[in-house]
Design a protein around this motif. Structure first.
Motif, mmCIF file in Angstrom:
data_model
loop_
_atom_site.group_PDB
_atom_site.id
_atom_site.type_symbol
_atom_site.label_atom_id
_atom_site.label_comp_id
_atom_site.label_asym_id
_atom_site.label_seq_id
_atom_site.Cartn_x
_atom_site.Cartn_y
_atom_site.Cartn_z
ATOM 1 N N LEU A 136 0.972 -1.083 0.000
ATOM 2 C CA LEU A 136 0.012 -0.014 -0.210
ATOM 3 C C LEU A 136 0.856 1.250 0.239
ATOM 4 O O LEU A 136 1.944 1.231 0.357
ATOM 5 N N SER A 137 0.372 2.300 -0.471
ATOM 6 C CA SER A 137 0.884 3.709 -0.419
ATOM 7 C C SER A 137 1.049 4.208 0.930
ATOM 8 O O SER A 137 0.297 3.342 1.836
ATOM 9 N N GLY A 138 1.906 4.950 1.377
ATOM 10 C CA GLY A 138 1.896 5.606 2.811
ATOM 11 C C GLY A 138 0.379 6.130 3.331
ATOM 12 O O GLY A 138 0.202 5.886 4.375
ATOM 13 N N GLY A 139 -0.290 6.882 2.562
ATOM 14 C CA GLY A 139 -1.518 7.200 3.016
ATOM 15 C C GLY A 139 -2.632 5.967 3.113
ATOM 16 O O GLY A 139 -3.072 5.882 4.126
ATOM 17 N N GLN A 140 -2.478 5.067 2.299
ATOM 18 C CA GLN A 140 -3.311 3.685 2.506
ATOM 19 C C GLN A 140 -2.893 3.023 3.632
ATOM 20 O O GLN A 140 -3.893 2.356 4.393
ATOM 21 N N LYS A 141 -1.570 2.900 4.206
ATOM 22 C CA LYS A 141 -1.121 2.210 5.253
ATOM 23 C C LYS A 141 -1.706 3.052 6.523
ATOM 24 O O LYS A 141 -2.031 2.369 7.533
ATOM 25 N N GLN A 142 -1.705 4.274 6.362
ATOM 26 C CA GLN A 142 -2.361 4.988 7.692
ATOM 27 C C GLN A 142 -3.914 4.809 7.520
ATOM 28 O O GLN A 142 -4.327 4.713 8.775
ATOM 29 N N ALA A 169 -5.309 15.351 -0.013
ATOM 30 C CA ALA A 169 -6.442 14.440 -0.296
ATOM 31 C C ALA A 169 -6.748 13.616 0.486
ATOM 32 O O ALA A 169 -7.911 13.138 1.064
ATOM 33 N N ILE A 170 -5.628 12.913 0.939
ATOM 34 C CA ILE A 170 -5.645 11.741 2.129
ATOM 35 C C ILE A 170 -6.040 12.379 3.467
ATOM 36 O O ILE A 170 -6.808 11.666 4.119
ATOM 37 N N ILE A 171 -5.363 13.588 3.668
ATOM 38 C CA ILE A 171 -5.645 14.282 4.942
ATOM 39 C C ILE A 171 -7.288 14.549 4.960
ATOM 40 O O ILE A 171 -7.909 14.265 6.117
ATOM 41 N N SER A 172 -8.060 15.026 3.733
ATOM 42 C CA SER A 172 -9.316 14.953 4.034
ATOM 43 C C SER A 172 -10.048 14.021 4.209
ATOM 44 O O SER A 172 -11.063 13.786 5.069
ATOM 45 N N THR A 173 -9.615 12.738 3.627
ATOM 46 C CA THR A 173 -10.177 11.607 3.906
ATOM 47 C C THR A 173 -10.067 11.051 5.407
ATOM 48 O O THR A 173 -10.929 10.672 6.089
ATOM 49 N N MET A 174 -8.781 11.306 6.069
ATOM 50 C CA MET A 174 -8.714 10.897 7.439
ATOM 51 C C MET A 174 -9.372 11.896 8.208
ATOM 52 O O MET A 174 -9.985 11.266 9.117
ATOM 53 N N ALA A 175 -9.654 13.211 7.839
ATOM 54 C CA ALA A 175 -10.428 14.079 8.773
ATOM 55 C C ALA A 175 -11.792 13.600 8.553
ATOM 56 O O ALA A 175 -12.522 13.849 9.723
ATOM 57 N N GLY A 176 -12.400 13.251 7.638
ATOM 58 C CA GLY A 176 -13.644 12.797 7.207
ATOM 59 C C GLY A 176 -13.980 11.652 8.157
ATOM 60 O O GLY A 176 -15.145 11.468 8.814
ATOM 61 N N ALA A 177 -13.012 10.690 8.167
ATOM 62 C CA ALA A 177 -13.223 9.481 8.894
ATOM 63 C C ALA A 177 -13.451 9.773 10.551
ATOM 64 O O ALA A 177 -14.182 9.175 11.240
ATOM 65 N N LEU A 178 -12.572 10.642 11.024
ATOM 66 C CA LEU A 178 -12.449 10.938 12.428
ATOM 67 C C LEU A 178 -13.817 11.736 12.797
ATOM 68 O O LEU A 178 -14.278 11.445 13.847
ATOM 69 N N ARG A 179 -14.181 12.622 11.793
ATOM 70 C CA ARG A 179 -15.434 13.296 12.223
ATOM 71 C C ARG A 179 -16.497 12.404 12.256
ATOM 72 O O ARG A 179 -17.386 12.569 13.069
#
Length: 241
Positions: A136-142, A169-179
């Motif tokens: 996986l990419s770094g973002g996908q691993k996170q 774009a990955i940060i936005s996905t992370m923030a959405g999941a935490l939200r």
């Protein structure tokens, strides 16, 4: 006010010959996001690792849901309902995404409804479900690292810099999941250097300096006071937009 889900009382932690935490007093309210902020090297990661039991507190008490957990081992803290996402991700690279998730669900099989939700907030996990995590990419691993902590519903999530080094774009996905997790009523203690993310997610804030908590309050208060931001952290949240 209700009793906090987590409380640290005068916690001291040593790593080798270094005295890292020097009397940490911290409370994490139920059902919200507490941001643990501060400059690099002040003890934020050590605080999370002391809470989960990777480092043992030399002095002080850690209370989780009113019960003292200071001396119990890490697996017992996890079984009590604490999920931990380390900064180094902590995934098993040689195993598939599916195998990583199955191992994370210690109480039994993965709940299909929860898995569907995780696929919704982290679509790449479904795409690479049968792939080795190491590919996986770094973002996908996170994403996988956070999803592992969310594989079962926890009463408290400890998350260490989930957006570090990631593309916007990955940060936005992370923030959405935490939200989404926040909307479910989860209690979260989050270390985050991305201040726009911290501002968007945080309800309360604790600021660390030299192994101690030096300020606590509402995120709205910190966000509205640039002088306070400069004094506590040496930079303005507005400058991070």
């Amino acid at each position: 006010m209700s009793e906090p889900i987590l409380a640290l009382e005068g916690v001291h932690t040593d790593i080798a010959q270094y005295h890292i935490l020097q009397g940490v007093d911290l409370q994490v309210p139920r059902g919200g996001v507490t941001m643990l902020l501060g400059r690099n090297g002040v003890g934020k990661t050590t605080t999370l690792r002391t809470i989960i039991g990777h480092w043992q507190a030399r002095q002080g008490r850690i209370l989780f849901d009113g019960q003292e957990i200071t001396a119990i081992p890490t697996p017992a803290r996890a079984r009590a309902g604490i999920g931990f996402v380390p900064e180094d991700m902590g995934i098993f690279s040689d195993l598939t995404v599916e195998e990583n998730m199955v191992l994370a669900a210690a109480s039994g099989p993965l709940d299909p409804a929860r898995l569907d939700w995780l696929f919704t907030v982290f679509p790449p996990l479904k795409t690479f479900w049968r792939s080795a995590a190491g590919t996986l990419s770094g973002g996908q691993k996170q994403m996988l690292s956070i999803a592992r902590a969310m594989a079962e519903e926890r009463r408290l999530y400890l998350i260490d810099e989930p957006t570090k080094g990631l593309a916007p774009a990955i940060i936005s996905t992370m923030a959405g999941a935490l939200r989404d997790l926040k909307k479910q009523g989860a209690s979260i203690l989050l270390v985050e250097q991305n201040f726009p993310v911290a501002r968007a997610l945080g309800d309360t804030v604790a600021v660390m300096e030299d192994g101690r908590i030096t300020w606590t309050g509402e995120m709205a208060q910190l966000s509205a006071d640039a002088a306070l931001q400069e004094r506590l952290m040496g930079l303005s949240l507005e400058a991070q937009r």
